[in-house]
Design a protein around this motif. Structure first.
Motif, PDB file in Angstrom:
ATOM      1  N   GLU A 121       0.810  -1.220   0.000  1.00  0.00           N
ATOM      2  CA  GLU A 121       0.000   0.000   0.000  1.00  0.00           C
ATOM      3  C   GLU A 121       0.847   1.276   0.000  1.00  0.00           C
ATOM      4  N   PRO A 122       1.892   1.368   0.814  1.00  0.00           N
ATOM      5  CA  PRO A 122       2.667   2.611   0.857  1.00  0.00           C
ATOM      6  C   PRO A 122       3.321   2.983  -0.485  1.00  0.00           C
ATOM      7  N   SER A 123       3.582   1.998  -1.349  1.00  0.00           N
ATOM      8  CA  SER A 123       4.239   2.293  -2.626  1.00  0.00           C
ATOM      9  C   SER A 123       3.246   2.516  -3.773  1.00  0.00           C
TER      10      SER A 123
ATOM     11  N   ARG B 160      -3.652  -3.418  -6.696  1.00  0.00           N
ATOM     12  CA  ARG B 160      -4.446  -4.322  -5.870  1.00  0.00           C
ATOM     13  C   ARG B 160      -3.661  -4.810  -4.651  1.00  0.00           C
ATOM     14  N   ALA B 161      -4.424  -5.136  -3.626  1.00  0.00           N
ATOM     15  CA  ALA B 161      -3.810  -5.677  -2.413  1.00  0.00           C
ATOM     16  C   ALA B 161      -3.604  -7.180  -2.562  1.00  0.00           C
ATOM     17  N   GLU B 162      -2.812  -7.539  -3.543  1.00  0.00           N
ATOM     18  CA  GLU B 162      -2.490  -8.943  -3.835  1.00  0.00           C
ATOM     19  C   GLU B 162      -0.994  -9.142  -3.676  1.00  0.00           C
ATOM     20  N   LYS B 163      -0.588 -10.382  -3.490  1.00  0.00           N
ATOM     21  CA  LYS B 163       0.840 -10.680  -3.426  1.00  0.00           C
ATOM     22  C   LYS B 163       1.501 -10.310  -4.750  1.00  0.00           C
ATOM     23  N   ILE B 164       2.701  -9.793  -4.685  1.00  0.00           N
ATOM     24  CA  ILE B 164       3.394  -9.344  -5.887  1.00  0.00           C
ATOM     25  C   ILE B 164       3.651 -10.514  -6.841  1.00  0.00           C
ATOM     26  N   THR B 165       3.861 -11.710  -6.293  1.00  0.00           N
ATOM     27  CA  THR B 165       4.104 -12.869  -7.167  1.00  0.00           C
ATOM     28  C   THR B 165       2.870 -13.177  -8.020  1.00  0.00           C
TER      29      THR B 165
ATOM     30  N   LYS C 259       0.566 -10.944  -8.943  1.00  0.00           N
ATOM     31  CA  LYS C 259       0.455  -9.881  -9.945  1.00  0.00           C
ATOM     32  C   LYS C 259       1.386 -10.149 -11.125  1.00  0.00           C
ATOM     33  N   ILE C 260       2.619 -10.505 -10.808  1.00  0.00           N
ATOM     34  CA  ILE C 260       3.599 -10.768 -11.875  1.00  0.00           C
ATOM     35  C   ILE C 260       3.140 -11.928 -12.742  1.00  0.00           C
ATOM     36  N   ARG C 261       2.656 -12.983 -12.102  1.00  0.00           N
ATOM     37  CA  ARG C 261       2.199 -14.150 -12.865  1.00  0.00           C
ATOM     38  C   ARG C 261       1.041 -13.780 -13.796  1.00  0.00           C
ATOM     39  N   GLU C 262       0.061 -13.036 -13.280  1.00  0.00           N
ATOM     40  CA  GLU C 262      -1.107 -12.682 -14.087  1.00  0.00           C
ATOM     41  C   GLU C 262      -0.720 -11.799 -15.267  1.00  0.00           C
ATOM     42  N   HIS C 263       0.138 -10.817 -15.049  1.00  0.00           N
ATOM     43  CA  HIS C 263       0.513  -9.915 -16.147  1.00  0.00           C
ATOM     44  C   HIS C 263       1.460 -10.601 -17.136  1.00  0.00           C
ATOM     45  N   SER C 264       2.231 -11.543 -16.645  1.00  0.00           N
ATOM     46  CA  SER C 264       3.071 -12.323 -17.558  1.00  0.00           C
ATOM     47  C   SER C 264       2.199 -13.133 -18.512  1.00  0.00           C
ATOM     48  N   MET C 265       1.100 -13.686 -18.003  1.00  0.00           N
ATOM     49  CA  MET C 265       0.188 -14.451 -18.853  1.00  0.00           C
ATOM     50  C   MET C 265      -0.497 -13.561 -19.893  1.00  0.00           C
ATOM     51  N   GLN C 266      -0.586 -12.252 -19.604  1.00  0.00           N
ATOM     52  CA  GLN C 266      -1.142 -11.299 -20.568  1.00  0.00           C
ATOM     53  C   GLN C 266      -0.095 -10.858 -21.594  1.00  0.00           C
ATOM     54  N   LYS C 267       1.114 -11.378 -21.492  1.00  0.00           N
ATOM     55  CA  LYS C 267       2.189 -11.179 -22.463  1.00  0.00           C
ATOM     56  C   LYS C 267       2.564  -9.703 -22.634  1.00  0.00           C
TER      57      LYS C 267
END
Length: 640
Positions: free
Chosen positions: A553-555, A578-583, A585-593
């Motif tokens: 949240e602070p960032s 989003r208040a989700e784990k960074i891993t 987020k990275i996985r989801e956006h990686s799948m979006q290529k």
């Protein structure tokens, strides 16, 4: 004596008539076993592909065909189609066989049967085919009288086959091929025995109307593939798996680019991301127009039917046109842009000094394609062309064709396609214009390719009804071919529509019209791009360049600032706060290529930096935002 001349120029003499098989065995036992057929030509006649049992009765040229030859692969596939029919009849005696031709990479055979074939049926059929291959049954050719053949097939309940034979003129010999207790109508040739058909696989079952007419019975079409070696088939099946992974319809849904629905068959609903991709392609092509002497125009979507009759489209293309009526007038929804561009040219009188005049349009067209032929973005009813028409003198014709090919090569390279196949499609049987005009037009296209040292093939009879064309075909990342660009020479339409310019002698002349497109259909080309890049679009085309993810949240505020700075620099950037784990987020956006993921936390905020991850999970480390901006801009500029 019969003298046989072989491809290397050597000659062999035989005491009397000799079969292709005998010649092959006389050359060597290995060749005799490998022979599948022969290419025979007698002086003054064309070359014919024949069975190994074919008897040569006079001096001739002969090439032995084996599985290593393209003709040999066709023989294998054609014979495997008959092998399929043999196996089906063995397992399902009540099934009726119809037709079974060779197609690209394989074959199919259509059957009439009381219930749908199941995957288990295909497995059993393939097993039976293998059993027949092991028996190595001879495949022999017979000639019958037509009426005898009709009576025979009607007698065994093969009414479709009897109907085909009855449509053949009575004075033509009917050739049948027999293997075991199965006999089938075919011109041939075929392999000498079933033992040559060792590498095949049945792929799927689909519906197909008898004789392609929706008023007739729906048949079951079994598709198969066949190859000369197991390695070739394995490579092909791997390519199919890769093609399925890259399917633009699947990726379009996953990446939220577009969708289709039944209420608009053959038409596309573009989502924001997909439309952003479209806009990148269109803006690039608009710059190509601007930088190469094209004036962008826009013609109406509908034109009075009388104009389509003048151009010849109504006589040659009516079944593919949508029409509408208003105030007792009939209009055609344009299937192509050329008549509209002629009207723009005709709106003023032009001097020879103005020529060539080049018009370009991102013209939306509609064609009434049969529903069964629709295929995602590759075959649609509504599409946009990067369409252009060049009005020039006959003397300028070759120069314009040469310049167009060079321009097309650059555009394709920018989109990542460097291998181009060239074909010159010549006059079709149904055409307008004199033979003299067609001679000139065809020669101009061939001369332009010769000038640019492009190797090309000639496709007889495949030109448009108004003129010949060069077809430019691309090879994609997994070896598939896509016909995209074209340039067509047209002497007829400008004359039919009254296009004129004033020559040096102050006389009215009809210009030559070049129809040209580089991408062809935007929809189809974007579908190709998606599949070629497996959805991972190059940065310059990607709907999103970068997504900025905050760790906590602070960032989040810092992530938002990064996004705004990137947008001001012209980059397509979004944030994930989003208040989700960074891993995750990275996985989801990686799948979006998405090309780049920037990760920011308290450490990055304090240092004014970003942690950069490239596509494919590549960790590029921590860098300043300015450093990342230079990296991204260089990649976009390079169109890498």
């Amino acid at each position: 004596m019969v003298q046989i001349t072989l491809p290397d120029g050597s000659q062999r003499e035989y005491p009397g008539p000799v079969s292709v098989s005998d010649v092959a065995h006389s050359i060597g036992a290995g060749l005799g076993r490998a022979a599948l057929g022969g290419r025979v030509s007698v002086e003054g006649s064309q070359t014919n592909l024949v069975d190994t049992s074919y008897v040569i009765e006079c001096d001739a040229k002969l090439a032995i065909v084996t599985a290593k030859d393209a003709d040999g692969l066709d023989l294998i596939r054609h014979s495997t189609a008959h092998l399929l029919a043999y196996a089906v009849k063995s397992l399902f005696p009540d099934a009726q066989v119809t037709i079974g031709p060779v197609i690209e990479n394989g074959f199919y055979y259509d059957f009439s049967y009381k219930r749908p074939f199941t995957p288990e049926d295909l497995e059993a059929i393939e097993k039976k085919m293998t059993e027949i291959v092991r028996r190595n049954e001879p495949v022999t050719r017979e000639e019958w009288l037509r009426d005898d053949a009709v009576a025979y097939f009607n007698g065994i309940g093969e009414h479709y086959k009897a109907e085909i034979i009855a449509s053949i003129p009575s004075n033509e010999p009917i050739s049948l091929y027999r293997e075991g207790d199965f006999i089938d109508l075919c011109r041939g040739p075929h392999v000498p025995s079933t033992g040559h058909l060792k590498v095949f696989k049945l792929m799927k079952v689909a519906g197909a109307y008898w004789r392609g007419d929706s008023k007739n019975e729906m048949l079951q079409r079994i598709y198969g593939t066949a190859w000369a070696s197991k390695d070739d088939q394995s490579n092909y099946l791997t390519m199919l798996e890769e093609a399925e992974r890259r399917d633009h319809r699947k990726l379009g849904r996953e990446l939220d680019f577009f969708h289709f629905q039944d209420e608009a068959p053959g038409l596309i609903f573009w989502h924001p991301k997909g439309w952003t991709l479209w806009q990148q392609v269109e803006q690039y092509m608009r710059a190509v127009y601007r930088d190469n002497g094209y004036q962008e125009v826009k013609a109406p979507q509908i034109l009075d039917l009388s104009l389509w009759k003048k151009t010849g489209h109504w006589d040659n293309y009516a079944e593919n046109m949508f029409t509408t009526e208003s105030e007792n007038r009939t209009y055609g929804l344009k299937p192509m842009n050329c008549p509209g561009h002629v009207q723009i040219f005709n709106s003023g009188l032009h001097s020879y000094r103005e020529l060539p005049i080049r018009y370009g349009e991102f013209g939306q067209c509609h064609r009434n394609e049969p529903s069964g032929s629709l295929h995602g973005m590759m075959r649609v009813r509504g599409f946009t062309q990067d369409d252009g028409h060049i009005f020039c003198t006959e003397d300028q014709l070759q120069e314009e064709c040469v310049a167009f090919t060079a321009l097309l090569q650059k555009v394709y390279a920018d989109f990542g396609f460097t291998e181009i196949l060239y074909k010159v499609a010549t006059r079709p049987e149904k055409r307008i214009g004199s033979d003299e005009v067609w001679d000139k037009a065809e020669q101009a296209l061939m001369d332009s390719l010769n000038h640019t040292q492009c190797q090309y093939e000639v496709s007889p009879g495949e030109g448009a009804f108004y003129g010949p064309k060069i077809e430019y075909t691309l090879k994609d990342a997994i070896g598939r071919h896509w016909q995209c660009g074209t340039i067509q020479v047209d002497f007829s339409m400008p004359q039919r529509l009254g296009a004129e310019y004033v020559d040096q002698a102050d006389q009215r002349q009809t210009p030559v019209m070049l129809h040209r497109a580089i991408l062809g259909s935007f929809e189809r080309f974007i579908g190709m791009l998606i599949e070629n890049h497996a959805g991972a679009m190059p940065a310059w085309l990607s709907p999103e360049h970068v997504v900025v993810c905050c760790i906590s949240e602070p960032s989040a505020e810092y992530a938002g600032e990064i996004v705004q700075r990137l947008k001001k620099q012209g980059f397509r950037a979004t944030s994930d706060l989003r208040a989700e784990k960074i891993t995750r987020k990275i996985r989801e956006h990686s799948m979006q290529k998405i090309p780049y993921i920037l990760v920011v936390g308290e450490k990055e905020r304090e240092a004014g930096s970003v942690a950069v991850r490239g596509r494919g999970g590549v960790d590029l480390g921590v860098m300043s935002l300015d450093g990342f901006s230079v990296l991204l801009q260089n990649e976009i500029n390079a169109r890498a």
